[in-house]
Structures are given as structure tokens and as C-alpha cells.
Design a protein around this motif. Structure first.
Motif, PDB file in Angstrom:
ATOM      1  N   ILE A  82       0.847  -1.214   0.000  1.00  0.00           N
ATOM      2  CA  ILE A  82       0.000   0.000   0.000  1.00  0.00           C
ATOM      3  C   ILE A  82       0.872   1.249   0.000  1.00  0.00           C
ATOM      4  N   LEU A  83       1.926   1.240   0.846  1.00  0.00           N
ATOM      5  CA  LEU A  83       2.803   2.422   0.892  1.00  0.00           C
ATOM      6  C   LEU A  83       3.520   2.597  -0.448  1.00  0.00           C
ATOM      7  N   LYS A  84       3.866   1.505  -1.067  1.00  0.00           N
ATOM      8  CA  LYS A  84       4.540   1.592  -2.371  1.00  0.00           C
ATOM      9  C   LYS A  84       3.542   2.161  -3.403  1.00  0.00           C
ATOM     10  N   PHE A  85       2.286   1.714  -3.300  1.00  0.00           N
ATOM     11  CA  PHE A  85       1.241   2.198  -4.216  1.00  0.00           C
ATOM     12  C   PHE A  85       1.064   3.713  -4.042  1.00  0.00           C
ATOM     13  N   ILE A  86       1.054   4.154  -2.783  1.00  0.00           N
ATOM     14  CA  ILE A  86       0.914   5.611  -2.510  1.00  0.00           C
ATOM     15  C   ILE A  86       2.140   6.341  -3.051  1.00  0.00           C
ATOM     16  N   ALA A  87       3.323   5.790  -2.766  1.00  0.00           N
ATOM     17  CA  ALA A  87       4.578   6.460  -3.193  1.00  0.00           C
ATOM     18  C   ALA A  87       4.649   6.553  -4.711  1.00  0.00           C
ATOM     19  N   LEU A  88       4.090   5.547  -5.393  1.00  0.00           N
ATOM     20  CA  LEU A  88       4.174   5.518  -6.860  1.00  0.00           C
ATOM     21  C   LEU A  88       3.078   6.370  -7.501  1.00  0.00           C
ATOM     22  N   ASN A  89       1.940   6.504  -6.836  1.00  0.00           N
ATOM     23  CA  ASN A  89       0.775   7.111  -7.503  1.00  0.00           C
ATOM     24  C   ASN A  89       0.355   8.450  -6.931  1.00  0.00           C
ATOM     25  N   CYS A  90       0.999   8.883  -5.845  1.00  0.00           N
ATOM     26  CA  CYS A  90       0.527  10.135  -5.244  1.00  0.00           C
ATOM     27  C   CYS A  90       1.671  11.147  -5.237  1.00  0.00           C
ATOM     28  N   ARG A  91       1.655  12.055  -6.191  1.00  0.00           N
ATOM     29  CA  ARG A  91       2.770  13.007  -6.292  1.00  0.00           C
ATOM     30  C   ARG A  91       2.867  13.877  -5.045  1.00  0.00           C
ATOM     31  N   GLU A  92       1.708  14.068  -4.381  1.00  0.00           N
ATOM     32  CA  GLU A  92       1.698  15.003  -3.250  1.00  0.00           C
ATOM     33  C   GLU A  92       2.547  14.525  -2.064  1.00  0.00           C
ATOM     34  N   THR A  93       3.103  13.310  -2.149  1.00  0.00           N
ATOM     35  CA  THR A  93       3.966  12.888  -1.026  1.00  0.00           C
ATOM     36  C   THR A  93       5.163  13.842  -0.907  1.00  0.00           C
ATOM     37  N   HIS A  94       5.497  14.544  -2.022  1.00  0.00           N
ATOM     38  CA  HIS A  94       6.672  15.433  -1.918  1.00  0.00           C
ATOM     39  C   HIS A  94       6.357  16.656  -1.064  1.00  0.00           C
ATOM     40  N   LEU A  95       5.060  16.863  -0.718  1.00  0.00           N
ATOM     41  CA  LEU A  95       4.699  18.010   0.134  1.00  0.00           C
ATOM     42  C   LEU A  95       4.955  17.725   1.613  1.00  0.00           C
ATOM     43  N   LEU A  96       5.247  16.471   1.936  1.00  0.00           N
ATOM     44  CA  LEU A  96       5.412  16.107   3.363  1.00  0.00           C
ATOM     45  C   LEU A  96       6.806  16.496   3.820  1.00  0.00           C
ATOM     46  N   GLN A  97       6.972  17.800   4.145  1.00  0.00           N
ATOM     47  CA  GLN A  97       8.311  18.332   4.375  1.00  0.00           C
ATOM     48  C   GLN A  97       8.666  18.549   5.849  1.00  0.00           C
ATOM     49  N   ILE A  98       7.742  18.194   6.763  1.00  0.00           N
ATOM     50  CA  ILE A  98       8.072  18.403   8.191  1.00  0.00           C
ATOM     51  C   ILE A  98       8.980  17.261   8.654  1.00  0.00           C
ATOM     52  N   PRO A  99      10.096  17.513   9.345  1.00  0.00           N
ATOM     53  CA  PRO A  99      10.973  16.438   9.834  1.00  0.00           C
ATOM     54  C   PRO A  99      10.195  15.434  10.677  1.00  0.00           C
ATOM     55  N   ILE A 100      10.536  14.156  10.522  1.00  0.00           N
ATOM     56  CA  ILE A 100       9.774  13.092  11.215  1.00  0.00           C
ATOM     57  C   ILE A 100       9.869  13.265  12.733  1.00  0.00           C
TER      58      ILE A 100
END
Lengths: 32, 176, 307
Positions: C156-174
Motif C-alpha cells: 500500500i505504501l509503495k502504491f501511494i509512493a508511486l501514484n501520489c505526487r503530493e507525497t513530496h509536500l510532506l516536508q516536516i521532519p519526522i
């Protein structure tokens, strides 16, 4: 029905089934 | 990004470190080699026996398993239309499929049909093909799959078919 | 960050588990009468760590075979050393009895219909211990169950990483998201007996135990899947084996343990998930001193419910 050679007393049979518009190769292993 | 791979966790480096500590196991315990043997698939099962012998063995196996079959037509001795009872508890074969045991209120079709056909691949090389041929109900009620949509029709579970095929193949393997 | 999370949730709500399935794929299923040993060899042969079980007697699916079952077998063997033959004689149908014998939690029975939204499947999967959930439909004609596929957190995480460009907006340090497990991290040393590590895996319901040196520097990790190699090699009967020695069983193409630092962002984490087959991240400082663990479940839970 697709089969593969019996190894270690185990039967392996399979069939390709259409599930909606995708294809699942369902493989079943059972002891001889 | 400071994402990286931990160097000491790589198998080669881990083994070198264990050897450097002089641990005897490091030279004894080898890494797991799992040969990814590609499964070689065939249609059905192959046979080099005489065709009539193959058919005889199949009928004997079906009889031993309690299945029933339609009488073959003279024109097509090499096809067997099989039907057997497959109920939830134990997938046994129907001894009296024609009995209209009306007390069984099976809305779930419990008679699986299969077509078994002998093909010649080349001289002295035959193939027994198994094909799923739908379900019937032992109460004789028509299966109401007419109103199923195209998609619904294909959500059928192959596992009962696969399971009964394994039982038949086992019977043939054991007999032969 | 919130715009990114909202986009990911929108995608997960608009897709079904069925949408995630490849056009053509295989599903390996074991009959419950198969021996545990044979099933282990077949898992390794197919390079998988789990498979649905089919009970021909009830014409139903009997749960998923997972690494947790193999850990139960080792635990049972360690408390019954005279029962070495158990791996050879036990069938998959006997695993449930074994669970009861050693008091292990019973198999997951969670499942979901393939046509349900992916978001629902993710929420249900967070309840499962094995991090996976079978997609089960019903044969319209015979009401029989069909296991169409098995969904995993990793896929599922791979599917999100591959299909959701908006993951690059997650810029807050973990480190600012509160998703890193930092308190009482269970770790061990290279010389720790492997049985103690396996005990810890089951007691703390973990899928991996970090291995550190005397200064707390991360050296390696023992993962639940390593148990398969332990049984395959038949070396589990050597009770004194250290965890470092059992790691020698790992296959040569093991890709290594993935580390990150508290300043990393989920955009980078998801980038790594997209490119590599990574199952967890160990959070370390500049000297590889272990600070915490970031599991796929932690990441998925944040993407679904965090922020």
C-alpha cells in the motif's frame, strides 16, 4: 487446469481465473 | 536526505566481522540459498499409456471417488462429462445424484461439473485435460445465475475445482 | 503537510483494493493438510513470506500462514526439545492447536472485500498483527469464499509512493510528527541467544529487534522473516546459537537495514519506499547511535489519521 510435476510428494495445480477485469493465477499446493 | 543502508548489516560485512571475532560458526553456518526454481507448468497431466488404458484408469479413479458421468457418445469416446457432489463438509462424490432428495434445501449448487478430455500431443504422448464446467444443484433446481452481471459471473472460486482435481490426480497417481 | 495528507487520503478514499491489483498476478495457496516443512520450502521457493490457507473439508479459507506461525513452532520446540520432529510432521491445519498449546494469540481473521475503498482496507489492516489483510469476495453462484489477493502495508505504501505526487509536500521532519517509536526500544547484542530475541519478538509483538553494541550503536537487525532461514537450515535446534550466528543464514542478496535521522522528512521516506524494498527505518544519530524505530505501520497510521 495447469499442473506442475509432483515434487516432494506435493501436488501443485493452478488455473487462471478472470476476476472482474483482472486475471488471477490461483495456485494450490496439496500433499499427494 | 540522510536515509542510508547500515553498512554492518550487509551479509558480506556481517560475516567478515563475525570471522574477525574468531567465531567458529562464521565459517560453519552458510547463507540460505533458495533456488528460485521457475515452476514449469503443463496443461492437465501427461501420459504415455495406451489411450484406452488411460480412459480406463480415469473411469476407475472416478468410480473409486464416487463420481458419476454421462454415458459417452460413440462419436466421442475421449471426453468424459463428470459430475460430483461437493458439499461444505466433505467434498465427497454423489452416490445418488439423481435422487430427488427434496429435503435438501440447497440453494447453494452442490454438484460440480467437469469435462475430462484426452488429447494426443504426438505419437505415444497423450494429455488429460481437466476443465471446470459449472455447478448444478442436486435438488434439480435451475441455478439462478441468469440474472448475474458479467462481473458477478466471473467471481467464481476455483478452489473447489482445484481441490477435486488434486483428488482425482492423487487417485490416478496412487492407482498407477 | 496537510495539503499532502489530504491528497493522499483523497486518493485512498477514491480507490478500491481491487484497483491496486496488477492486471495479472498469481496467488499461492496451501491446503491445510500440507506439512509445515513443505510450506516453508514453497514460501522460500516463491520468495514470499505468507500465504492463504485453504481447508478443503469446509471449502473455506483458514486464515493466513505468516512468519508468526513459524515463530510459534520455534517457541513450541524450545519448550519441548524432545519434539524435534514437529517441523517435519506438523501440518498447517495443526498450527491453530499449537497456538493454543503455547498460549500464542490466534491467527488474524481480519479480511475485507476487494471493492471496498482502500482507505477502509488500510484502517482494518492496522488492526492486524501481520500487517497484511486478505481480500475476500464471494462466489455469486455458490456463496463460496474467494481469496482474491492479500494486501500488505508494504504494497500500500509503495502504491501511494508511486501514484501520489503530493507525497513530496510532506516536508516536516519526522522528529516533529510524533511517529517515531523511541521509548523503551527493545534491542539486543550480537551475542544474545537467538531464543531470547525470538521471545522478545512475540512478547512485545514486534517484527524486528535492533542489534546494538555496548555504546548503543546500531550494528544490525534481527527480523521475524529471519526465522524462516533458521528453520529451513534446521539449525534452530541449537539452543545456544547467538543472534549474530543465526544472521549468517541470511541470503547473500539481503539488501541491508535502512536507517534515517530525525531530520529526514516523509517525502524522502516515501521516495525510498518507492525505489527500494524497505520494511522499516531505524532512526539513528550521526554516529549510528540508535534513537528509535519508524515502522511501515507508523507511517501508514500517520498518513491515514495523523496531522
Amino acid at each position: 487446469l495447469a499442473t506442475s510435476s509432483i515434487k516432494h510428494n506435493t501436488l501443485c495445480v493452478a488455473s487462471i481465473v478472470r476476476y472482474k477485469s483482472k486475471y488471477v493465477t490461483q495456485i494450490l499446493y496439496a500433499p499427494l | 536526505s540522510t536515509i542510508s543502508i547500515l553498512p554492518t548489516s550487509l551479509p558480506q560485512i556481517h560475516r567478515a566481522n563475525m570471522l574477525a571475532q574468531g567465531l567458529p560458526a562464521a565459517s560453519k553456518i552458510s547463507s540460505l540459498v533458495t533456488k528460485k526454481s521457475k515452476t514449469k507448468w503443463h496443461f492437465g497431466i501427461r501420459s504415455r499409456s495406451y489411450p484406452l488404458d488411460v480412459m480406463g484408469e480415469i473411469y476407475i479413479a472416478l468410480k473409486n471417488l464416487g463420481a458419476e458421468w454421462a454415458r459417452p457418445s460413440e462419436q466421442d469416446l475421449w471426453t468424459i462429462r463428470v459430475r460430483w457432489k461437493y458439499n461444505m463438509n466433505t467434498p465427497d462424490f454423489d452416490q445418488n445424484a439423481n435422487s430427488n432428495n427434496s429435503n435438501t434445501t440447497t440453494t447453494i449448487p452442490d454438484l460440480m461439473k467437469m469435462v475430462i478430455q484426452l488429447f494426443q500431443i504426438e505419437a505415444n504422448n497423450y494429455l488429460v485435460d481437466f476443465k471446470f464446467d459449472g455447478w448444478e444443484s442436486s435438488t434439480g433446481k435451475p441455478i439462478n445465475n441468469l440474472n448475474m452481471s458479467e462481473d458477478e459471473m466471473c467471481t467464481f472460486s476455483a478452489y473447489p475445482f482445484l481441490h477435486l482435481s488434486t483428488r482425482l490426480i492423487m487417485e490416478l497417481a496412487v492407482n498407477s | 503537510q496537510n495539503v499532502g495528507l489530504a491528497a493522499i487520503r483523497r486518493m485512498l478514499g477514491s480507490k478500491t483494493s481491487y484497483d491496486m491489483l496488477p492486471v495479472s498476478f498469481k496467488l499461492v495457496v496451501f491446503d491445510t493438510t500440507l506439512s509445515v516443512k513443505r510450506a516453508l520450502n514453497l514460501l522460500l521457493q516463491h520468495n514470499i513470506v505468507s500465504a492463504p490457507l485453504w481447508d478443503a473439508k469446509t471449502s473455506k479459507f483458514a486464515g493466513l500462514l505468516t512468519t508468526g506461525d513459524f515463530i510459534n513452532i520455534i517457541k513450541y520446540y524450545f519448550s519441548n526439545p524432545d519434539r524435534l520432529e514437529i517441523v517435519d510432521t506438523m501440518t498447517l491445519g495443526g498450527l491453530e492447536e499449537l497456538e493454543r498449546t503455547i498460549g500464542a494469540p490466534s491467527m488474524d481473521t481480519i479480511s475485507i472485500h476487494p471493492s471496498k475503498p482502500l482507505f477502509d482496507a488500510c484502517l482494518k489492516m492496522l488492526e492486524s498483527r501481520s500487517g497484511r489483510i486478505p481480500l475476500i469476495d464471494q462466489d455469486e453462484g455458490t456463496n463460496r469464499e474467494i481469496v482474491v489477493s492479500v494486501l500488505t502495508q508494504y504494497r500500500i505504501l509503495k502504491f501511494i509512493a508511486l501514484n501520489c505526487r503530493e507525497t513530496h509536500l510532506l516536508q516536516i521532519p519526522i522528529s516533529e510528527l510524533g511517529i517515531i517509536s523511541t521509548d523503551n526500544i527493545h534491542s539486543c547484542q550480537m551475542t544474545t541467544p537467538v531464543i531470547d530475541v525470538i521471545d522478545c519478538l512475540t512478547q512485545e509483538k514486534l517484527s524486528s529487534i535492533p542489534i546494538v553494541d555496548e555504546n548503543g550503536v546500531l550494528i544490525n537487525v534481527y527480523e521475524a522473516v529471519d526465522v524462516l532461514g533458521l528453520i529451513k537450515g534446521g539449525i534452530y535446534n541449537d539452543l545456544s546459537l547467538s543472534v549474530g550466528e543465526t544472521l549468517l543464514r541470511r541470503s547473500e542478496n539481503f539488501e541491508g537495514v535502512c536507517t534515517c535521522t530525525p531530520n529526514d522528512k516523509l517525502s524522502n521516506i516515501m521516495n525510498t519506499v518507492r525505489r527500494a524494498s524497505v520494511h522499516r527505518f531505524f532512526v539513528v544519530d550521526d554516529n549510528y547511535k540508535l534513537l528509535g524505530v519508524l515502522s511501515l505501520s507508523d507511517i501508514l497510521k500517520y498518513l491515514l489519521l495523523g496531522g
